[in-house]
Design a protein around this motif. Structure first.
Motif, mmCIF file in Angstrom:
data_model
loop_
_atom_site.group_PDB
_atom_site.id
_atom_site.type_symbol
_atom_site.label_atom_id
_atom_site.label_comp_id
_atom_site.label_asym_id
_atom_site.label_seq_id
_atom_site.Cartn_x
_atom_site.Cartn_y
_atom_site.Cartn_z
ATOM 1 N N ALA A 175 86.563 41.156 37.267
ATOM 2 C CA ALA A 175 87.650 42.146 37.299
ATOM 3 C C ALA A 175 87.333 43.044 38.481
ATOM 4 C CB ALA A 175 87.671 42.945 36.005
ATOM 5 N N VAL A 176 88.274 43.155 39.425
ATOM 6 C CA VAL A 176 87.944 43.846 40.677
ATOM 7 C C VAL A 176 88.920 44.970 40.993
ATOM 8 C CG1 VAL A 176 86.862 41.786 41.684
ATOM 9 C CG2 VAL A 176 89.301 42.228 42.102
ATOM 10 N N GLU A 177 88.422 45.880 41.817
ATOM 11 C CA GLU A 177 89.266 46.945 42.372
ATOM 12 C C GLU A 177 89.060 46.954 43.879
ATOM 13 O OE1 GLU A 177 87.554 50.237 40.337
ATOM 14 O OE2 GLU A 177 88.117 49.360 38.399
ATOM 15 N N GLY A 178 90.100 47.360 44.602
ATOM 16 C CA GLY A 178 89.975 47.456 46.061
ATOM 17 C C GLY A 178 90.674 46.315 46.762
ATOM 18 N N GLU A 179 90.567 46.332 48.070
ATOM 19 C CA GLU A 179 91.330 45.404 48.914
ATOM 20 C C GLU A 179 90.563 44.156 49.308
ATOM 21 O OE1 GLU A 179 94.601 45.840 49.850
ATOM 22 O OE2 GLU A 179 94.421 47.420 48.338
ATOM 23 N N GLY A 180 89.232 44.188 49.243
ATOM 24 C CA GLY A 180 88.451 43.070 49.721
ATOM 25 C C GLY A 180 88.300 43.083 51.230
ATOM 26 N N PRO A 181 87.528 42.215 51.835
ATOM 27 C CA PRO A 181 86.807 41.157 51.136
ATOM 28 C C PRO A 181 85.609 41.630 50.307
ATOM 29 C CG PRO A 181 86.220 41.164 53.460
ATOM 30 C CD PRO A 181 87.296 42.192 53.294
ATOM 31 N N VAL A 182 85.245 42.936 50.399
ATOM 32 C CA VAL A 182 84.189 43.431 49.495
ATOM 33 C C VAL A 182 84.875 44.275 48.418
ATOM 34 C CG1 VAL A 182 82.064 44.780 49.305
ATOM 35 C CG2 VAL A 182 82.505 43.442 51.386
ATOM 36 N N PHE A 183 84.813 43.781 47.176
ATOM 37 C CA PHE A 183 85.500 44.443 46.058
ATOM 38 C C PHE A 183 84.508 45.209 45.192
ATOM 39 C CE2 PHE A 183 87.908 40.596 46.997
ATOM 40 C CZ PHE A 183 89.228 41.026 46.974
ATOM 41 N N HIS A 184 84.984 46.250 44.558
ATOM 42 C CA HIS A 184 84.202 46.853 43.489
ATOM 43 C C HIS A 184 84.456 46.021 42.226
ATOM 44 C CE1 HIS A 184 83.717 49.757 40.087
ATOM 45 N NE2 HIS A 184 82.539 49.820 40.682
ATOM 46 N N VAL A 185 83.375 45.625 41.542
ATOM 47 C CA VAL A 185 83.525 44.781 40.344
ATOM 48 C C VAL A 185 83.335 45.670 39.107
ATOM 49 C CG1 VAL A 185 82.558 42.836 39.052
ATOM 50 C CG2 VAL A 185 82.684 42.730 41.561
ATOM 51 N N SER A 186 84.373 45.766 38.276
ATOM 52 C CA SER A 186 84.269 46.640 37.106
ATOM 53 C C SER A 186 83.854 45.865 35.860
ATOM 54 C CB SER A 186 85.594 47.355 36.855
ATOM 55 O OG SER A 186 86.628 46.397 36.721
ATOM 56 N N ASP A 187 84.026 44.545 35.879
ATOM 57 C CA ASP A 187 83.634 43.739 34.704
ATOM 58 C C ASP A 187 83.543 42.276 35.126
ATOM 59 O OD1 ASP A 187 82.954 43.106 32.122
ATOM 60 O OD2 ASP A 187 84.974 43.369 31.279
ATOM 61 N N VAL A 188 82.851 41.506 34.299
ATOM 62 C CA VAL A 188 82.737 40.075 34.540
ATOM 63 C C VAL A 188 82.973 39.377 33.211
ATOM 64 C CG1 VAL A 188 81.150 38.241 35.182
ATOM 65 C CG2 VAL A 188 81.056 40.390 36.395
ATOM 66 N N VAL A 189 83.859 38.385 33.198
ATOM 67 C CA VAL A 189 84.167 37.681 31.950
ATOM 68 C C VAL A 189 83.741 36.230 32.108
ATOM 69 C CG1 VAL A 189 85.992 37.122 30.291
ATOM 70 C CG2 VAL A 189 86.164 39.197 31.681
ATOM 71 N N GLU A 190 82.906 35.747 31.182
ATOM 72 C CA GLU A 190 82.392 34.387 31.287
ATOM 73 C C GLU A 190 83.415 33.388 30.736
ATOM 74 O OE1 GLU A 190 79.664 33.550 32.882
ATOM 75 O OE2 GLU A 190 79.716 31.437 32.345
ATOM 76 N N LYS A 191 83.751 32.396 31.526
ATOM 77 C CA LYS A 191 84.634 31.294 31.125
ATOM 78 C C LYS A 191 85.873 31.745 30.325
ATOM 79 C CE LYS A 191 81.027 27.783 31.250
ATOM 80 N NZ LYS A 191 79.848 28.519 31.688
ATOM 81 N N PRO A 192 86.724 32.587 30.920
ATOM 82 C CA PRO A 192 87.931 33.038 30.204
ATOM 83 C C PRO A 192 89.006 31.950 30.190
ATOM 84 C CG PRO A 192 87.953 33.875 32.440
ATOM 85 C CD PRO A 192 86.664 33.109 32.296
ATOM 86 N N THR A 193 89.943 32.030 29.269
ATOM 87 C CA THR A 193 91.121 31.162 29.335
ATOM 88 C C THR A 193 91.954 31.663 30.519
ATOM 89 O OG1 THR A 193 92.445 32.619 27.960
ATOM 90 C CG2 THR A 193 91.191 30.921 26.802
ATOM 91 N N PRO A 194 92.844 30.825 31.070
ATOM 92 C CA PRO A 194 93.651 31.293 32.204
ATOM 93 C C PRO A 194 94.395 32.598 31.891
ATOM 94 C CG PRO A 194 93.891 28.933 31.948
ATOM 95 C CD PRO A 194 93.072 29.406 30.778
ATOM 96 N N ASP A 195 94.840 32.772 30.646
ATOM 97 C CA ASP A 195 95.571 33.993 30.286
ATOM 98 C C ASP A 195 94.675 35.219 30.244
ATOM 99 O OD1 ASP A 195 97.855 32.607 30.144
ATOM 100 O OD2 ASP A 195 97.808 32.340 27.944
#
Ligand code: UTP
Length: 291
Positions: A175-195
């Protein structure tokens, strides 16, 4: 001074998706072009400024250490047979950087494998992690792209690649914030469903991890399969501190399954100035004879 001089290379897994090829042969030792996958990984690390590698192996995976051990007899034979250049290449394999080996006694997950290196890291502020079953092709080296972000941000750095929604559930997703290519990452979800996926930015097998991830790893409870997940520790740090992700440039090629290994070999050999033409003409031959 990059501030990142050590890479941890987890190579203690079972490689079950590539059985039976990986029953006795470690997955990290499958050849890609003219060298084992793990050698590509170390070459990338060294090209990124890394000076020391801690390789996590497992009981029965001695071939990895053997590959990086000196072999003066072989070198002498090669010189005697008029191949001094090949002898020199062999000589340099184990001397690319300082090497240490640690055995992970049981395959308790990537997080556990990384944690096995903890007491070899001393007071280093941050270390790189490179999964050797993903080969990078491009410039600058992927680990160098992450280290560059680390020197600016001084926090844990993840490698992110855009992934089609129908394949996203194979990966950890940021889960990211910002424009990239370097994003701030607020969370990481392991193997989520596409939804459920918070973005289409998937975590790939390169990291720069700061000490707070190691602290989180040491208190991370094993998940469903008894494995300690690296993503859980990164998630804890993303919630409490700072993590960034780099949408990198270049290609990352997997060798963890028969299909992906074949495709990776084809891609690498295809681009090789010596081997490429031979592969192309062999394919043309197969197509024309319909074999
Ligand atoms: P993978 O999940 O791709 O490897 O882990 P695996 O578990 O060996 O493969 P499968 O799923 O059974 O086919 C990525 C990297 O992490 C290492 C692996 O060796 C690989 O290089 N790893 C994984 C460990 O070092 N220890 C573990 O317990 C798990």
């Amino acid at each position: 001074m990059t501030g990142v001089s050590t890479v941890v290379v987890p190579a203690g897994g079972l490689g079950t998706r590539f059985l039976p090829a990986t029953k006795a042969l470690p997955k990290e030792m499958v050849p890609v072009g003219d060298r084992p996958a793990i050698q590509w990984g170390l070459e990338e690390a060294v090209a990124s400024g890394i000076r020391r590698a801690v390789i996590i192996t497992a009981p029965g995976k001695d071939l990895i250490k053997a590959h990086f051990s000196p072999d003066p007899e072989l070198e002498a034979i090669l010189v005697g047979r008029g191949s001094p250049e090949l002898a020199d290449r062999i000589h340099r394999i184990g001397r690319m950087c300082e090497l240490e080996f640690v055995e992970q006694q049981q395959p308790l997950g990537l997080g556990h494998a990384v944690l096995c290196a903890a007491d070899r890291l001393g007071g280093e502020e941050a270390v790189a992690v490179l999964l050797p079953d993903d080969l990078f092709w491009g410039t600058p080296p992927l680990l160098a792209q992450l280290i560059r972000a680390y020197t600016r941000e001084r926090c844990t750095v993840l490698a992110l690649r855009r992934c089609p929604r129908d394949q996203i559930s194979r990966y950890g997703v940021a889960a990211v914030e910002g424009e990239g290519p370097v994003f701030h990452v607020s969370d990481v979800v392991e193997k989520p469903t596409p939804d459920e996926a918070p973005s289409d930015l998937a975590l790939m097998g390169r990291y720069v991890l700061t000490q707070d991830v190691f602290r989180a790893l040491s208190t991370t409870a094993p998940g469903a399969l008894g494995e300690i997940q690296l993503t859980d520790a990164i998630r804890a740090v993303a919630g409490a501190g700072k993590v960034v992700g780099v949408e990198f440039t270049g290609d990352l090629l997997d060798v963890g399954t028969l299909d992906s290994w074949l495709a990776t070999n084809a891609a690498i050999v295809w681009r090789d100035p010596d081997l490429g033409p031979a592969l192309r003409s062999r394919i043309e031959e197969l197509e024309s004879t319909g074999e």
